[in-house]
Design a protein around this motif. Structure first.
Motif, PDB file in Angstrom:
ATOM      1  N   LEU A  58       4.509  -8.963  -2.861  1.00 43.21           N
ATOM      2  CA  LEU A  58       5.739  -8.266  -3.532  1.00 43.21           C
ATOM      3  C   LEU A  58       6.179  -6.925  -2.965  1.00 43.21           C
ATOM      4  O   LEU A  58       7.322  -6.694  -2.741  1.00 43.21           O
ATOM      5  CB  LEU A  58       5.364  -8.126  -5.047  1.00 43.21           C
ATOM      6  N   LEU A  59       5.227  -6.409  -2.646  1.00 41.17           N
ATOM      7  CA  LEU A  59       5.420  -4.947  -1.762  1.00 41.17           C
ATOM      8  C   LEU A  59       6.133  -5.213  -0.586  1.00 41.17           C
ATOM      9  O   LEU A  59       6.892  -4.232  -0.224  1.00 41.17           O
ATOM     10  CB  LEU A  59       4.107  -4.148  -1.851  1.00 41.17           C
ATOM     11  N   MET A  60       5.749  -6.185   0.014  1.00 42.57           N
ATOM     12  CA  MET A  60       6.264  -6.472   1.516  1.00 42.57           C
ATOM     13  C   MET A  60       7.823  -6.741   1.039  1.00 42.57           C
ATOM     14  O   MET A  60       8.750  -6.198   1.941  1.00 42.57           O
ATOM     15  CB  MET A  60       5.831  -7.495   2.108  1.00 42.57           C
ATOM     16  N   ILE A  61       8.288  -7.438   0.167  1.00 43.08           N
ATOM     17  CA  ILE A  61       9.588  -7.842  -0.242  1.00 43.08           C
ATOM     18  C   ILE A  61      10.175  -6.175  -0.525  1.00 43.08           C
ATOM     19  O   ILE A  61      11.477  -6.150   0.098  1.00 43.08           O
ATOM     20  CB  ILE A  61       9.899  -8.689  -1.371  1.00 43.08           C
ATOM     21  N   ILE A  62       9.643  -5.502  -1.436  1.00 43.61           N
ATOM     22  CA  ILE A  62       9.994  -4.159  -1.694  1.00 43.61           C
ATOM     23  C   ILE A  62      10.611  -3.497  -0.398  1.00 43.61           C
ATOM     24  O   ILE A  62      11.394  -2.614  -0.483  1.00 43.61           O
ATOM     25  CB  ILE A  62       9.242  -3.684  -2.740  1.00 43.61           C
ATOM     26  N   LEU A  63       9.525  -3.240   0.421  1.00 45.35           N
ATOM     27  CA  LEU A  63       9.526  -2.345   1.560  1.00 45.35           C
ATOM     28  C   LEU A  63      10.507  -2.712   2.370  1.00 45.35           C
ATOM     29  O   LEU A  63      11.453  -1.852   2.840  1.00 45.35           O
ATOM     30  CB  LEU A  63       8.104  -2.466   2.271  1.00 45.35           C
ATOM     31  N   GLY A  64      10.794  -4.051   2.686  1.00 43.66           N
ATOM     32  CA  GLY A  64      11.795  -4.544   3.519  1.00 43.66           C
ATOM     33  C   GLY A  64      13.370  -4.315   2.799  1.00 43.66           C
ATOM     34  O   GLY A  64      14.352  -3.779   3.630  1.00 43.66           O
ATOM     35  N   LEU A  66      13.811  -1.895   0.733  1.00 42.26           N
ATOM     36  CA  LEU A  66      14.421  -0.378   0.790  1.00 42.26           C
ATOM     37  C   LEU A  66      14.500   0.082   2.194  1.00 42.26           C
ATOM     38  O   LEU A  66      15.259   0.828   2.393  1.00 42.26           O
ATOM     39  CB  LEU A  66      12.976   0.279   0.314  1.00 42.26           C
ATOM     40  N   GLN A  67      13.934  -0.636   3.308  1.00 44.39           N
ATOM     41  CA  GLN A  67      14.494  -0.326   4.478  1.00 44.39           C
ATOM     42  C   GLN A  67      15.778  -0.564   4.988  1.00 44.39           C
ATOM     43  O   GLN A  67      16.350   0.141   5.665  1.00 44.39           O
ATOM     44  CB  GLN A  67      13.296  -0.932   5.735  1.00 44.39           C
ATOM     45  N   LEU A  68      16.239  -1.857   4.658  1.00 48.58           N
ATOM     46  CA  LEU A  68      17.385  -2.316   4.541  1.00 48.58           C
ATOM     47  C   LEU A  68      18.545  -1.339   3.895  1.00 48.58           C
ATOM     48  O   LEU A  68      19.553  -0.742   4.223  1.00 48.58           O
ATOM     49  CB  LEU A  68      17.821  -3.741   4.071  1.00 48.58           C
ATOM     50  N   LEU A  69      18.182  -1.060   2.840  1.00 44.95           N
ATOM     51  CA  LEU A  69      18.923  -0.167   1.830  1.00 44.95           C
ATOM     52  C   LEU A  69      19.151   1.343   2.756  1.00 44.95           C
ATOM     53  O   LEU A  69      20.143   2.063   2.693  1.00 44.95           O
ATOM     54  CB  LEU A  69      18.313   0.081   0.617  1.00 44.95           C
ATOM     55  N   VAL A  84      15.216   6.921  -1.857  1.00 46.41           N
ATOM     56  CA  VAL A  84      14.941   5.687  -1.060  1.00 46.41           C
ATOM     57  C   VAL A  84      13.534   5.969  -0.377  1.00 46.41           C
ATOM     58  O   VAL A  84      12.584   5.125  -0.454  1.00 46.41           O
ATOM     59  CB  VAL A  84      16.086   5.332  -0.160  1.00 46.41           C
ATOM     60  N   ASP A  85      13.622   7.106   0.191  1.00 51.70           N
ATOM     61  CA  ASP A  85      12.350   7.717   0.927  1.00 51.70           C
ATOM     62  C   ASP A  85      11.273   7.705  -0.058  1.00 51.70           C
ATOM     63  O   ASP A  85      10.154   7.335   0.444  1.00 51.70           O
ATOM     64  CB  ASP A  85      12.699   9.132   1.761  1.00 51.70           C
ATOM     65  N   ARG A  92       4.556   2.227   0.248  1.00 50.28           N
ATOM     66  CA  ARG A  92       3.562   2.145   1.401  1.00 50.28           C
ATOM     67  C   ARG A  92       2.358   2.541   1.013  1.00 50.28           C
ATOM     68  O   ARG A  92       1.309   1.881   1.253  1.00 50.28           O
ATOM     69  CB  ARG A  92       4.047   3.156   2.487  1.00 50.28           C
ATOM     70  N   ARG A  93       1.962   3.366   0.036  1.00 52.39           N
ATOM     71  CA  ARG A  93       0.683   3.615  -0.561  1.00 52.39           C
ATOM     72  C   ARG A  93       0.170   2.563  -1.361  1.00 52.39           C
ATOM     73  O   ARG A  93      -0.889   2.338  -1.338  1.00 52.39           O
ATOM     74  CB  ARG A  93       0.952   4.955  -1.599  1.00 52.39           C
TER      75      ARG A  93
END
Length: 96
Positions: A58-64, A66-69, A84-85, A92-93
């Motif tokens: 789930l975190l990988m989906i969220i990270l991806g 957020l990076q696109l955003l 966003v940062d 990441r944590r």
């Protein structure tokens, strides 16, 4: 543990005596208890591992996302960029 068995006279069927065995099963009971505890810990480890794996997915989906955003933010939108940062850093944590 105590077990007893009557011995009978083959001719008359009458009671002759009793064969009695006393066994100390303390070690066996302790071993069974240790086995049950180990099985509980193994099940807990499997459950924890599965939860951690699902959480990381789930975190990988969220990270991806957020990076696109972050890439699509309009220039000059510093407030949204900070939000966003902060979300990226939290994700990441969590993944670490």
């Amino acid at each position: 543990m105590l077990t007893a068995r009557p011995e009978r006279d083959p001719a008359t069927g009458g009671f002759l005596h009793s064969l009695t065995v006393i066994s100390d099963v303390t070690a066996r009971n302790r071993a069974e208890m240790a086995l049950r505890q180990a099985q509980k810990l193994e099940a807990l480890g499997s459950l924890t591992s599965g939860v951690a794996h699902d959480f990381n997915n789930l975190l990988m989906i969220i990270l991806g996302s957020l990076q696109l955003l972050a890439r699509r933010l309009p220039e000059g939108d510093a407030r949204t960029a900070r939000l966003v940062d902060a979300a990226l850093e939290g994700a990441r944590r969590g993944a670490a």
